[in-house]
Write a protein that holds these residues in place. Structure first.
Motif, PDB file in Angstrom:
ATOM      1  N   TRP A   1       0.837  -1.203   0.000  1.00 44.51           N
ATOM      2  CA  TRP A   1       0.000   0.000   0.000  1.00 44.51           C
ATOM      3  C   TRP A   1       0.870   1.251   0.000  1.00 44.51           C
ATOM      4  CZ3 TRP A   1      -4.784  -0.358  -1.401  1.00 44.51           C
ATOM      5  CH2 TRP A   1      -5.509  -1.521  -1.130  1.00 44.51           C
ATOM      6  N   HIS A   2       2.013   1.184   0.681  1.00 44.02           N
ATOM      7  CA  HIS A   2       2.948   2.307   0.634  1.00 44.02           C
ATOM      8  C   HIS A   2       3.472   2.511  -0.788  1.00 44.02           C
ATOM      9  CE1 HIS A   2       3.227   3.460   4.829  1.00 44.02           C
ATOM     10  NE2 HIS A   2       3.414   2.202   5.191  1.00 44.02           N
ATOM     11  N   LEU A   3       3.727   1.421  -1.486  1.00 42.58           N
ATOM     12  CA  LEU A   3       4.183   1.514  -2.875  1.00 42.58           C
ATOM     13  C   LEU A   3       3.123   2.180  -3.748  1.00 42.58           C
ATOM     14  CD1 LEU A   3       6.073   0.913  -5.236  1.00 42.58           C
ATOM     15  CD2 LEU A   3       5.086  -1.398  -5.337  1.00 42.58           C
ATOM     16  N   LEU A   4       1.869   1.796  -3.568  1.00 38.36           N
ATOM     17  CA  LEU A   4       0.784   2.399  -4.337  1.00 38.36           C
ATOM     18  C   LEU A   4       0.685   3.887  -4.042  1.00 38.36           C
ATOM     19  CD1 LEU A   4      -1.621   2.157  -6.236  1.00 38.36           C
ATOM     20  CD2 LEU A   4      -3.038   1.505  -4.268  1.00 38.36           C
ATOM     21  N   LYS A   5       0.825   4.256  -2.778  1.00 39.23           N
ATOM     22  CA  LYS A   5       0.790   5.674  -2.421  1.00 39.23           C
ATOM     23  C   LYS A   5       1.969   6.410  -3.035  1.00 39.23           C
ATOM     24  CE  LYS A   5       0.994   8.813   1.558  1.00 39.23           C
ATOM     25  NZ  LYS A   5       0.105   9.802   0.902  1.00 39.23           N
ATOM     26  N   GLY A   6       3.144   5.757  -3.045  1.00 43.52           N
ATOM     27  CA  GLY A   6       4.316   6.372  -3.641  1.00 43.52           C
ATOM     28  C   GLY A   6       4.171   6.579  -5.134  1.00 43.52           C
ATOM     29  N   VAL A   7       3.568   5.595  -5.814  1.00 45.00           N
ATOM     30  CA  VAL A   7       3.329   5.718  -7.257  1.00 45.00           C
ATOM     31  C   VAL A   7       2.377   6.883  -7.536  1.00 45.00           C
ATOM     32  CG1 VAL A   7       2.267   4.604  -9.264  1.00 45.00           C
ATOM     33  CG2 VAL A   7       3.809   3.307  -7.779  1.00 45.00           C
ATOM     34  N   ALA A   8       1.287   6.953  -6.762  1.00 44.91           N
ATOM     35  CA  ALA A   8       0.331   8.054  -6.938  1.00 44.91           C
ATOM     36  C   ALA A   8       0.988   9.394  -6.649  1.00 44.91           C
ATOM     37  CB  ALA A   8      -0.877   7.842  -6.028  1.00 44.91           C
ATOM     38  N   GLY A   9       1.792   9.439  -5.583  1.00 45.78           N
ATOM     39  CA  GLY A   9       2.471  10.682  -5.234  1.00 45.78           C
ATOM     40  C   GLY A   9       3.491  11.103  -6.273  1.00 45.78           C
ATOM     41  N   ALA A  10       4.250  10.137  -6.796  1.00 47.78           N
ATOM     42  CA  ALA A  10       5.290  10.456  -7.771  1.00 47.78           C
ATOM     43  C   ALA A  10       4.695  10.983  -9.067  1.00 47.78           C
ATOM     44  CB  ALA A  10       6.144   9.215  -8.042  1.00 47.78           C
ATOM     45  N   PHE A  11       3.745  10.248  -9.633  1.00 47.95           N
ATOM     46  CA  PHE A  11       3.174  10.679 -10.908  1.00 47.95           C
ATOM     47  C   PHE A  11       2.267  11.893 -10.733  1.00 47.95           C
ATOM     48  CE2 PHE A  11       4.546   6.400 -12.035  1.00 47.95           C
ATOM     49  CZ  PHE A  11       5.160   6.655 -13.253  1.00 47.95           C
ATOM     50  N   GLY A  12       1.641  12.024  -9.564  1.00 48.55           N
ATOM     51  CA  GLY A  12       0.867  13.224  -9.290  1.00 48.55           C
ATOM     52  C   GLY A  12       1.754  14.457  -9.272  1.00 48.55           C
ATOM     53  N   ASN A  13       2.930  14.331  -8.651  1.00 45.83           N
ATOM     54  CA  ASN A  13       3.876  15.450  -8.613  1.00 45.83           C
ATOM     55  C   ASN A  13       4.462  15.739  -9.984  1.00 45.83           C
ATOM     56  OD1 ASN A  13       4.843  16.773  -5.873  1.00 45.83           O
ATOM     57  ND2 ASN A  13       4.197  14.687  -5.392  1.00 45.83           N
ATOM     58  N   LEU A  14       4.743  14.689 -10.766  1.00 47.27           N
ATOM     59  CA  LEU A  14       5.269  14.910 -12.120  1.00 47.27           C
ATOM     60  C   LEU A  14       4.283  15.686 -12.978  1.00 47.27           C
ATOM     61  CD1 LEU A  14       6.965  11.466 -12.889  1.00 47.27           C
ATOM     62  CD2 LEU A  14       8.104  13.681 -12.653  1.00 47.27           C
ATOM     63  N   LEU A  15       3.011  15.308 -12.879  1.00 43.38           N
ATOM     64  CA  LEU A  15       1.980  16.029 -13.637  1.00 43.38           C
ATOM     65  C   LEU A  15       1.838  17.464 -13.139  1.00 43.38           C
ATOM     66  CD1 LEU A  15      -0.820  13.308 -14.019  1.00 43.38           C
ATOM     67  CD2 LEU A  15       0.790  14.114 -15.759  1.00 43.38           C
ATOM     68  N   TRP A  16       1.926  17.644 -11.818  1.00 44.33           N
ATOM     69  CA  TRP A  16       1.762  18.973 -11.233  1.00 44.33           C
ATOM     70  C   TRP A  16       2.909  19.893 -11.646  1.00 44.33           C
ATOM     71  CZ3 TRP A  16      -1.383  22.412  -9.636  1.00 44.33           C
ATOM     72  CH2 TRP A  16      -0.974  23.460  -8.801  1.00 44.33           C
ATOM     73  N   ILE A  17       4.140  19.396 -11.574  1.00 47.54           N
ATOM     74  CA  ILE A  17       5.284  20.210 -11.968  1.00 47.54           C
ATOM     75  C   ILE A  17       5.215  20.539 -13.459  1.00 47.54           C
ATOM     76  CG2 ILE A  17       7.803  20.246 -12.196  1.00 47.54           C
ATOM     77  CD1 ILE A  17       7.901  18.433  -9.691  1.00 47.54           C
ATOM     78  N   SER A  18       4.813  19.567 -14.277  1.00 50.34           N
ATOM     79  CA  SER A  18       4.652  19.810 -15.712  1.00 50.34           C
ATOM     80  C   SER A  18       3.570  20.851 -15.968  1.00 50.34           C
ATOM     81  CB  SER A  18       4.294  18.503 -16.431  1.00 50.34           C
ATOM     82  OG  SER A  18       5.309  17.540 -16.273  1.00 50.34           O
ATOM     83  N   ALA A  19       2.495  20.810 -15.156  1.00 49.67           N
ATOM     84  CA  ALA A  19       1.426  21.801 -15.295  1.00 49.67           C
ATOM     85  C   ALA A  19       1.922  23.196 -14.956  1.00 49.67           C
ATOM     86  CB  ALA A  19       0.246  21.430 -14.386  1.00 49.67           C
ATOM     87  N   LEU A  20       2.747  23.314 -13.912  1.00 51.68           N
ATOM     88  CA  LEU A  20       3.281  24.619 -13.523  1.00 51.68           C
ATOM     89  C   LEU A  20       4.181  25.195 -14.607  1.00 51.68           C
ATOM     90  CD1 LEU A  20       4.165  24.015  -9.754  1.00 51.68           C
ATOM     91  CD2 LEU A  20       2.261  25.348 -10.678  1.00 51.68           C
ATOM     92  N   ILE A  21       4.878  24.307 -15.323  1.00 56.56           N
ATOM     93  CA  ILE A  21       5.746  24.759 -16.407  1.00 56.56           C
ATOM     94  C   ILE A  21       4.936  25.189 -17.623  1.00 56.56           C
ATOM     95  CG2 ILE A  21       7.542  24.005 -18.033  1.00 56.56           C
ATOM     96  CD1 ILE A  21       8.585  22.139 -15.847  1.00 56.56           C
ATOM     97  N   SER A  22       3.780  24.543 -17.837  1.00 52.73           N
ATOM     98  CA  SER A  22       3.012  24.740 -19.071  1.00 52.73           C
ATOM     99  C   SER A  22       1.868  25.742 -18.941  1.00 52.73           C
ATOM    100  CB  SER A  22       2.433  23.402 -19.547  1.00 52.73           C
ATOM    101  OG  SER A  22       3.435  22.423 -19.673  1.00 52.73           O
TER     102      SER A  22
END
Length: 208
Positions: free
Chosen positions: A40-61
């Motif tokens: 479950w920690h891995l699932l949370k980490g996956v959601a957190g990682a890709f959520g942050n990647l999308l968020w940072i990409s959104a801030l750039i775009s």
């Protein structure tokens, strides 16, 4: 920092936060890493990682104001998930705030709006993944401490983002490292407060 790839920003943000957390818990390392919920920690980490990647990409775009407005959809996803999976009651003030939020998102995503397009999906996807990550806190903190939950979030985020971060050359200056370290420190404090809040209060109350 907007000249750096999103994966590199995320990696160093999570890595520096992890280092600080380990430094604060050096005497309790075994207790920090002990968990019987690593999947479950891995699932949370996956959601957190890709959520942050999308968020940072959104801030750039996108403009910051539009990103912030669209990220508020996280409250819609979190409150809905809290009702479906944890049977949390949705009171009329929460329902009203969610309705207003939905109306605001509809206005932003109106096809005649300037930012309508695939880039608008970046903060929306980020909001959905952040909601999943937040809801998992409710499950994880039943048996694990706040610090353990935070450790595995930062650990898996560092691991996942590291797979993408070094596909491009590192062009980091000392100033970059300073900003990334501060970003990691603030992210650690913010996530600790968020984990604690979701652990002790209703997700549907916090999200809006």
């Amino acid at each position: 920092l907007n000249t750096l790839p999103a994966a590199q920003i995320l990696f160093f943000k999570a890595f520096f936060g992890l280092i600080i957390l380990l430094g604060l818990n050096v005497r309790d390392f075994k207790a920090l890493v002990y968990s019987q919920q690593k999947r479950w920690h891995l699932l949370k980490g996956v959601a957190g990682a890709f959520g942050n990647l999308l968020w940072i990409s959104a801030l750039i775009s996108l403009p910051l104001a539009d990103c912030s407005a669209l990220s508020l959809t996280s409250a819609l996803f979190t409150s809905t998930g809290a009702y479906l999976f944890f049977r949390e009651r949705i009171t009329w003030p929460i329902a009203l705030s969610l309705s207003l939020g939905f109306f605001g998102v509809w206005l932003i995503l109106n096809p005649t709006h300037a930012i309508f397009g695939w880039v608008a999906l970046l903060p929306l996807g980020s909001a959905l993944l952040f909601s999943i990550s937040s809801l998992l806190v409710k499950k994880l903190t039943v048996r694990d401490s706040f610090s353990t939950t935070l450790f595995y979030l930062l650990f898996f985020m560092s691991l996942i983002s590291g797979c993408f971060a070094f596909s491009k050359p590192l062009n980091l200056t000392l100033e970059h490292f300073l900003y990334l370290f501060l970003m990691g420190a603030f992210y650690l404090v913010g996530q600790w407060a968020l984990v604690k809040a979701y652990a002790i209060a209703h997700a549907g109350f916090i999200a809006p």
